[in-house]
Design a protein around this motif. Sequence first.
Motif, PDB file in Angstrom:
ATOM      1  N   UNK B 227       0.824  -1.211   0.000  1.00 33.75           N
ATOM      2  CA  UNK B 227       0.000   0.000   0.000  1.00 33.75           C
ATOM      3  C   UNK B 227       0.856   1.258   0.000  1.00 33.75           C
ATOM      4  N   UNK B 228       2.102   1.118   0.425  1.00 31.57           N
ATOM      5  CA  UNK B 228       2.948   2.297   0.543  1.00 31.57           C
ATOM      6  C   UNK B 228       3.923   2.441  -0.616  1.00 31.57           C
ATOM      7  N   UNK B 229       3.862   1.531  -1.592  1.00 31.43           N
ATOM      8  CA  UNK B 229       4.873   1.527  -2.643  1.00 31.43           C
ATOM      9  C   UNK B 229       4.890   2.882  -3.373  1.00 31.43           C
ATOM     10  N   UNK B 230       6.086   3.377  -3.695  1.00 33.43           N
ATOM     11  CA  UNK B 230       6.165   4.663  -4.374  1.00 33.43           C
ATOM     12  C   UNK B 230       7.277   4.690  -5.416  1.00 33.43           C
ATOM     13  N   UNK B 231       8.521   4.449  -4.996  1.00 30.35           N
ATOM     14  CA  UNK B 231       9.680   4.759  -5.836  1.00 30.35           C
ATOM     15  C   UNK B 231       9.646   4.060  -7.191  1.00 30.35           C
ATOM     16  N   UNK B 232       9.394   2.754  -7.183  1.00 28.31           N
ATOM     17  CA  UNK B 232       9.462   1.997  -8.431  1.00 28.31           C
ATOM     18  C   UNK B 232       8.446   2.548  -9.425  1.00 28.31           C
ATOM     19  N   UNK B 233       7.221   2.847  -8.928  1.00 30.85           N
ATOM     20  CA  UNK B 233       6.184   3.373  -9.808  1.00 30.85           C
ATOM     21  C   UNK B 233       6.560   4.767 -10.275  1.00 30.85           C
ATOM     22  N   UNK B 234       7.102   5.543  -9.369  1.00 27.04           N
ATOM     23  CA  UNK B 234       7.505   6.905  -9.701  1.00 27.04           C
ATOM     24  C   UNK B 234       8.499   6.900 -10.858  1.00 27.04           C
ATOM     25  N   UNK B 235       9.474   6.018 -10.775  1.00 24.58           N
ATOM     26  CA  UNK B 235      10.509   5.979 -11.806  1.00 24.58           C
ATOM     27  C   UNK B 235       9.984   5.353 -13.088  1.00 24.58           C
ATOM     28  N   UNK B 236       9.172   4.317 -12.968  1.00 26.05           N
ATOM     29  CA  UNK B 236       8.738   3.583 -14.157  1.00 26.05           C
ATOM     30  C   UNK B 236       7.695   4.341 -14.956  1.00 26.05           C
ATOM     31  N   UNK B 237       6.618   4.796 -14.308  1.00 19.40           N
ATOM     32  CA  UNK B 237       5.489   5.356 -15.070  1.00 19.40           C
ATOM     33  C   UNK B 237       5.074   6.734 -14.573  1.00 19.40           C
ATOM     34  N   UNK B 238       5.514   7.103 -13.422  1.00 20.12           N
ATOM     35  CA  UNK B 238       5.061   8.329 -12.772  1.00 20.12           C
ATOM     36  C   UNK B 238       3.539   8.423 -12.766  1.00 20.12           C
ATOM     37  N   UNK B 239       2.874   7.260 -12.595  1.00 20.91           N
ATOM     38  CA  UNK B 239       1.415   7.249 -12.477  1.00 20.91           C
ATOM     39  C   UNK B 239       0.691   7.060 -13.794  1.00 20.91           C
ATOM     40  N   UNK B 240       1.381   7.214 -14.890  1.00 17.40           N
ATOM     41  CA  UNK B 240       0.717   7.194 -16.181  1.00 17.40           C
ATOM     42  C   UNK B 240       0.652   5.810 -16.773  1.00 17.40           C
ATOM     43  N   UNK B 241       0.233   5.611 -18.015  1.00 20.03           N
ATOM     44  CA  UNK B 241      -0.426   6.659 -18.809  1.00 20.03           C
ATOM     45  C   UNK B 241      -1.806   6.979 -18.218  1.00 20.03           C
ATOM     46  N   UNK B 242      -2.203   8.221 -18.308  1.00 17.13           N
ATOM     47  CA  UNK B 242      -3.430   8.665 -17.660  1.00 17.13           C
ATOM     48  C   UNK B 242      -3.279   8.467 -16.164  1.00 17.13           C
ATOM     49  N   UNK B 243      -4.292   7.863 -15.561  1.00 17.38           N
ATOM     50  CA  UNK B 243      -4.193   7.574 -14.123  1.00 17.38           C
ATOM     51  C   UNK B 243      -3.994   6.090 -13.887  1.00 17.38           C
ATOM     52  N   UNK B 244      -3.572   5.344 -14.938  1.00 16.76           N
ATOM     53  CA  UNK B 244      -3.637   3.881 -14.866  1.00 16.76           C
ATOM     54  C   UNK B 244      -2.721   3.289 -13.809  1.00 16.76           C
ATOM     55  N   UNK B 245      -1.632   3.962 -13.440  1.00 17.70           N
ATOM     56  CA  UNK B 245      -0.769   3.405 -12.398  1.00 17.70           C
ATOM     57  C   UNK B 245      -0.574   4.388 -11.246  1.00 17.70           C
ATOM     58  N   UNK B 246      -1.533   5.330 -11.124  1.00 12.10           N
ATOM     59  CA  UNK B 246      -1.343   6.332 -10.082  1.00 12.10           C
ATOM     60  C   UNK B 246      -1.777   5.781  -8.734  1.00 12.10           C
ATOM     61  N   UNK B 247      -0.860   5.116  -8.067  1.00  9.32           N
ATOM     62  CA  UNK B 247      -1.154   4.555  -6.758  1.00  9.32           C
ATOM     63  C   UNK B 247      -1.219   5.688  -5.732  1.00  9.32           C
ATOM     64  N   UNK B 248      -1.788   5.388  -4.567  1.00 12.00           N
ATOM     65  CA  UNK B 248      -2.111   6.433  -3.584  1.00 12.00           C
ATOM     66  C   UNK B 248      -0.923   7.296  -3.179  1.00 12.00           C
ATOM     67  N   UNK B 249       0.207   6.657  -2.871  1.00 10.23           N
ATOM     68  CA  UNK B 249       1.315   7.469  -2.366  1.00 10.23           C
ATOM     69  C   UNK B 249       1.812   8.438  -3.438  1.00 10.23           C
ATOM     70  N   UNK B 250       1.708   8.010  -4.694  1.00  8.24           N
ATOM     71  CA  UNK B 250       2.102   8.895  -5.783  1.00  8.24           C
ATOM     72  C   UNK B 250       1.129  10.075  -5.892  1.00  8.24           C
ATOM     73  N   UNK B 251      -0.150   9.767  -5.724  1.00 12.01           N
ATOM     74  CA  UNK B 251      -1.159  10.830  -5.813  1.00 12.01           C
ATOM     75  C   UNK B 251      -0.961  11.815  -4.653  1.00 12.01           C
ATOM     76  N   UNK B 252      -0.610  11.296  -3.507  1.00 14.81           N
ATOM     77  CA  UNK B 252      -0.364  12.175  -2.358  1.00 14.81           C
ATOM     78  C   UNK B 252       0.797  13.118  -2.675  1.00 14.81           C
ATOM     79  N   UNK B 253       1.886  12.530  -3.211  1.00 12.84           N
ATOM     80  CA  UNK B 253       3.056  13.341  -3.535  1.00 12.84           C
ATOM     81  C   UNK B 253       2.704  14.409  -4.556  1.00 12.84           C
ATOM     82  N   UNK B 254       1.915  13.996  -5.563  1.00 13.39           N
ATOM     83  CA  UNK B 254       1.574  14.976  -6.603  1.00 13.39           C
ATOM     84  C   UNK B 254       0.630  16.049  -6.072  1.00 13.39           C
ATOM     85  N   UNK B 255      -0.315  15.659  -5.246  1.00 15.02           N
ATOM     86  CA  UNK B 255      -1.251  16.638  -4.688  1.00 15.02           C
ATOM     87  C   UNK B 255      -0.490  17.706  -3.901  1.00 15.02           C
TER      88      UNK B 255
END
Lengths: 360, 306
Positions: B227-255
Amino acid sequence: MPEIVFDKVEKRYGAVQVLKPLDLTLRDGEFTVLVGPSGCGKSTTLRILAGLETLSGGEIYFNGLPVSRLDPKDRDIAMVFQDYALYPHMNIARNMSFALRLQRRPKAEIDARIRTVAEMLNIGHLLERKPAELSGGQRQRVAMGRALVRDASTFLFDEPLSNLDAKLRARMRTELAELRQRIARNMVYVTHDQIEAMTLGDRIVVMHDGVIQQQGTPQELFEQPVNRFVAGFIGSPTMNFLTAEVVGEGDGLAVTGKGFRLPLDAATARRLGATGRRPVTVGIRPTAFVPAHADAAPLDLKVIVAEYLGASAVLATLCGGTEVLVETTATPLPRPGDVVRFGVPAGAIMIFDNDNGQRL
Amino acid sequence: MTIANTSRLTPYLFLAPSLTVLGLALLYPVGYMVYASFLNWNPSQHIGQAEWVGLRNYLFLINDPSFRESLFVTLKFAAAVVSIEMILGVGLALLLDRQLRGMTLLRTLFILPMMIAPIVVGLMWRYLYHPTVGPLNRSLSALGMETVPWLSDSGWALVSIVIADIWQWTPFIFILALAALQSLPKSVMEAARIDGATGWQQIWHIKLPLMLPVLIVTCLLRLIDAFKVLEVVLVLTNGGPGLSTEILSLRIARTASEFRELGKAAAMSNLLLLGLMVLTAAMFAYSKWMETRAARLRKAAEADAA
């Protein structure tokens, strides 16, 4: 019930040979006890028989069929482990029925068998419990019940009583002996306790250093040990050993050592043959000593400690500097420091070779 | 003060330093975050200048489709990685629970992925997933197959981060499952063999049930982490394309950083924290339950022996 034959069975772990080539026949319906000190290879022998260990050489035959390549489940055996090895997550009924459930036997049959065995072992009220809810003695019974439910042709016991306290152990030993009367099966029982071996076994196999020292009935082993090891291992209190020399005495022979000179009977003298002086070890069982009288060679022993046991007493005494145990029913009990004269019947004296420990 | 009093207070005295550090480093920020979640707070403002909005941040989030999408993605991600990792990790442990030559080396190799920093894992997989020069697609085209839009397709992107996470965290479950397996009583396994259980039956009827307590705790630990994963997603997709990989911690960081809405970011963090606390509580409740059960069984056994 199969006749089980070990044919030159060996076991090596790397360079260490734990079982030297071993020949052994377990006759149909016999209660065989493998006994010996720890590390003598008795448990390994049992585990090879069970199929839990592979053998490094030789073969085991059940009724003439080689089984060394068969899985444990194909050998028609049941086993009771030292630590009971109950399945902790199953209740007692499910523990006992595990093998039968794996065989997909009908439920009615399984229930009936569990009921019978549970009644026999007096564990009927425990069937719904988990193993952790049982005392040591109860677990022991359940482990036995789990083996009995299988109705296998051969039962293996790996030191099943060694985790119980002394009192419970004695009771379970009696129960096992009773059980053994009711169930005509091959039983192989491993223990380091010679009392268990003597009381339970039809036949006892004494092992030491991976080699069978002697096998026979309890009486044979007690009365006619083939070597010093068996003589010292079987019997309690243990046999007394004295260093001595064989010398001529009139027409016959005698053994003499520090503080004693005991004439030998004609049969022993014949076996010993030549009369020349030779060093030997003399063995006398603590129970062999009798009150001094004309037919028995006299032996003066200085009492160090007297242990009163109720029906009898064990005296720790000195004979020329060597400790000698004497079991006696004499009253009043000698006091420490007393010198008491006992008699040793010539037939009770055993002579062992000093080099290889063989009985002469 | 009497001696009895002093010795009763001694443990607390020794605990005081760590409690102080914990209070400052953990409770203070959490309290700050809870307070901030009731504010409409822009990073350019001092916290005192921010407007008090009560529960409006939370109400907004509940009705915000992007947040709900993000929560859904996180749940999907966590469910996928934890279930696949559990199956793979336990399976590997069952396979490798034996005396093999070079087993120590193999085990070390297996846990290597776990020891690599997540950012590095992300960079490594970004290279692997590269549409043209990445080894994955190059191998596919060399085999005459169609290449896969690993990170650029909204369907594949989640699969890709799931794969990367599985690669990194399966060893964790493998190690714990192997330890659990190797601590199982040997004689119980032997009893099962003598009772006629085949390899599969031993696994199904004996090994897995006996490993279950460890597996449950492992599963909860992994779930909390997932539930807390962030770095790998941040580097790989940064939440994209669209919102397809925008996990919660990433959305928190972006907000917080992009949308400059600290209050809403704090509210989201609180919701995530609440969720994780439920999981942690579940874990503690489970081990507490196991303990009381063991104690009850022991007591029953003792009562019987007496």
